[in-house]
Design an enzyme around this catalytic site. Structure first.
Site, PDB file in Angstrom:
ATOM      1  N   GLU A  60      -7.652  42.648 -14.036  1.00 51.93           N
ATOM      2  CA  GLU A  60      -6.676  43.550 -13.419  1.00 51.93           C
ATOM      3  C   GLU A  60      -6.138  44.609 -14.371  1.00 51.93           C
ATOM      4  OE1 GLU A  60      -6.633  40.236 -13.007  1.00 51.93           O
ATOM      5  OE2 GLU A  60      -6.800  39.897 -10.855  1.00 51.93           O
ATOM      6  N   HIS A 129       1.281  33.384  -5.026  1.00 53.00           N
ATOM      7  CA  HIS A 129       0.738  34.293  -4.011  1.00 53.00           C
ATOM      8  C   HIS A 129       1.815  34.789  -3.049  1.00 53.00           C
ATOM      9  CE1 HIS A 129      -3.056  32.742  -5.506  1.00 53.00           C
ATOM     10  NE2 HIS A 129      -3.713  33.620  -4.774  1.00 53.00           N
TER      11      HIS A 129
END
Lengths: 327, 342
Positions: A60, A129
């Site tokens: 990322e 999440h």
């Protein structure tokens, strides 16, 4: 008019903008061959090829920095965060380079890029999440932060974000991808910096965004039956905040309730309250109330998760109390 | 003192260089050295602030690589970025003015020593956090490939040179970007300036495999080590890597073995490096070495070298005057450049 699911509205926005401007490209994890974890880039790989819909390794921070470099040199990248929480791993590139580099370079470079993807608390996805990074990122100078909430605004806002010459963090919500709405057949763009008046009213101003807009809408149904008339504003732009719209509403209702999904500490609401105190203190008839998520990692257990985020009944009660001045 | 690595041999006598090209490299190295010496002087006289990291000793790397690029190629640097910016063509007066925090600085006084930028010279920046420039450089290289292969622009053959140090080669962004560059055959040179020390951390204490160039092989990428104190050797490997990148054959990892003649920054007491180590490397001064090379091969005479040094001294003096006399940014512009519309 055609009934469109929210994820398809986003897909249409990307497709239209890629067709309009060949410097626009998408990158991220599983955006290409797989079509995106929520199918926002479905079939675009076949249409535009592997460089314009670029499947990246799971790195990322590096692919975000790569997008910054591509934006500095004239391309217009759209990063998909498979889950926006993963972008904690890209915090340095988002803050130091996407956000600050234009200023630090004295205006040498502009960074037209969009970082989009699902945020928010889903259904029992666990703490990592279920994050609301908008609150973490709001202090970074140079970033625009936008949260969409309906298929209509999702499409129009994403098109505007892609055309914007600044880095835009674009928050979708993991539980809103399947919302349906009739969308215009003609092209439209929704401005990034304007809040949306969801329901005009006179008794109290409710400021909200993303999925909490829909919790507020549910609460309003109950409130209407009780003869109350709240004004509901979807902030849309979390940074910068649209104080023209917020201020006009406060001058009308003199009461504010903030309903947000981020945590209370250091949240979007905290910033709004401070700004309202700076700008509209004399207009207020009551202290601003904020309903936020609990300051805890989102628990997996369904009942605990429900207790973590704000529910429509709590919103209803808060509005009733405020109107009765029982804040 | 840790056992020194054996420097790779380079047959300088077989290398070809014209007198003009030789003088161009010499001038660039002298510019770097004189500029940094002036920075040290200004810092100690209280004219320059913040962290200032000087490049003395490493000039052969900047000149050997960047002078092998075209003017439309890209350069990406670190916090030790003054000399990379100068080699990339950013005028000394604009770099000096930046260090003085002036509006005429290349980053308009907003960046400072570690954040030198110039879009006009494709200088992508000085990046102050370890490794964060590597992904940005990768993006510039991706952009070249995108224009060539996705947009069909045959003229898009620009190459990006990305500089960083031995300490950075232990950071994830280094490995992640080597992987992506090799995977997508991006036109980029990863140039590690291995000066043996990450502030006070000796390279051998920080890494399990000190020979950084060998880390290229697992990505299927050419990795070369080069004597970073020999501008002719650096130029040779850079030219090969640039040609390969421009031809679409992908990235190269270059490990230049070099040494900084000063501490990490001007605030570093530099107490850990041994006298013997410093002296051994000072004896390899890349500028003195290149002077000897140019004279031995009768490419130029001492008069020509002195003329270069005199000219650069004037450039530095002019840069200093320019920086001192330039205005500071206006307080009215405090918020300017936050957004693209500003």
């Amino acid at each position: 008019m055609a009934e469109t699911l929210l994820f398809n509205a986003l897909r249409e926005a990307i497709d239209e903008e890629m067709g309009r401007d060949d410097t626009v490209f998408v990158l991220g994890e599983d955006v290409g061959v797989y079509g995106g974890s929520y199918k926002v880039t479905k079939d675009l790989y076949d249409k535009y090829g592997e460089l314009r819909v670029l499947d990246t390794p799971i790195a990322e921070n590096s692919f975000t920095g790569m997008a910054v470099g591509a934006a500095m040199t004239g391309l217009r990248p759209i990063i998909e965060g498979m889950n926006m929480g993963f972008l904690l791993l890209a915090f340095n590139q988002i803050a130091n380079n996407a956000g600050m580099l234009r200023y630090t370079s004295g205006g040498n470079y502009k960074i037209p890029m969009v970082i989009r993807g699902p945020g928010g608390v889903g259904r029992q996805l666990g703490a990592e999440h279920s994050q609301r990074l908008e609150a973490y990122f709001q202090a970074v100078p140079g970033l625009k932060i936008v949260a969409c909430s309906t298929p209509y605004n999702a499409k129009g806002l994403l098109k505007a974000a892609i055309r914007d010459d600044n880095p835009v963090l674009f928050f979708e919500h993991v539980l809103l991808y399947n919302l349906k709405e009739d969308l215009p057949n003609h092209e439209y763009v929704v401005p990034l910096d304007k809040a949306e008046i969801v329901r005009p009213g006179k008794d109290v101003t409710i400021l909200t965004y993303s999925r909490m807009r829909h919790h507020v809408t549910q609460a309003v149904k109950g409130l209407e039956k009780k003869g109350l008339d709240p004004e509901v504003i979807d902030l849309i732009s979390l940074k910068p905040l649209d104080f023209d719209t917020i201020g006009a509403s406060i001058k009308k209702t003199h009461r504010v309730i903030i309903v947000e999904e981020c945590m209370k500490t250091g949240g979007i609401g905290a910033e709004i309250i401070a700004s309202i105190n700076d700008r509209y203190f004399d207009e207020l008839d009551a202290p601003v109330v904020r309903l936020s998520s609990q300051d805890i990692p989102t628990p997996y257990n369904g009942k605990l998760e429900t207790l973590t985020i704000v529910q429509p009944k709590q919103i209803e009660a808060a509005v009733e109390n405020m109107v009765a001045l029982k804040v | 003192m840790v056992q020194e690595r054996t420097l790779p041999q380079f047959q300088a006598s077989a290398a070809q260089i014209s007198p003009e090209e030789g003088l161009r490299l010499y001038e660039d190295m002298v510019l770097g050295r004189f500029f940094e010496d002036k920075c040290a002087e200004m810092y100690y006289r209280g004219k320059m602030f913040g962290f200032v990291h000087l490049y003395n000793g490493q000039e052969a790397v900047s000149s050997g690589v960047i002078k092998s690029l075209r003017s439309d190629d890209y350069v990406c640097s670190t916090y030790r970025d003054h000399v990379h910016a100068l080699s990339a063509g950013v005028p000394a007066k604009n770099v000096m003015a930046e260090l003085f925090g002036k509006e005429t600085g290349c980053s308009r006084g907003r960046g400072g020593s570690m954040h030198l930028f110039s879009s006009e010279h494709n200088m992508l920046g000085g990046f102050a956090f370890i490794g964060e420039g590597i992904p940005v450089a990768l993006g510039a290289a991706f952009q070249s490939r995108y224009r060539r292969d996705a947009l069909g622009d045959p003229s898009a053959d620009q190459v990006t040179a990305c500089f960083f140090g031995d300490g950075t080669s232990n950071n994830g962004q280094f490995f992640e970007c080597l992987n992506m560059a090799a995977l997508w055959k991006l036109p980029i040179l990863f140039v590690v300036e291995n000066n043996k020390w990450a502030i006070g951390m000796a390279h051998e204490r920080a890494t399990s495999q000190p020979e950084i160039y060998k880390k290229a092989s697992v990505f299927g990428m050419p990795g070369v080590e080069v004597d970073g104190m020999d501008v002719m050797a650096v130029r040779e490997v850079a030219q090969q890597a640039v040609a390969r990148a421009r031809a679409g054959e992908g990235p190269t990892l270059i490990e230049a073995l070099t040494y900084r003649f000063r501490g990490h920054s001007l605030a570093d007491p530099d107490e850990l490096r041994s006298k013997a180590e410093k002296e051994a490397w000072l004896a390899r001064d890349p500028i003195k070495r290149f002077e000897a090379y140019l004279l031995e091969h009768s490419l130029v005479d001492e008069g020509a070298l002195k003329a270069v040094r005199d000219r650069i001294q004037t450039t530095i003096d002019d840069a200093l005057t320019f920086a001192e006399e330039s205005p500071e940014p206006s307080p009215d512009d405090l918020y300017k450049y936050i957004f693209a519309e500003d």
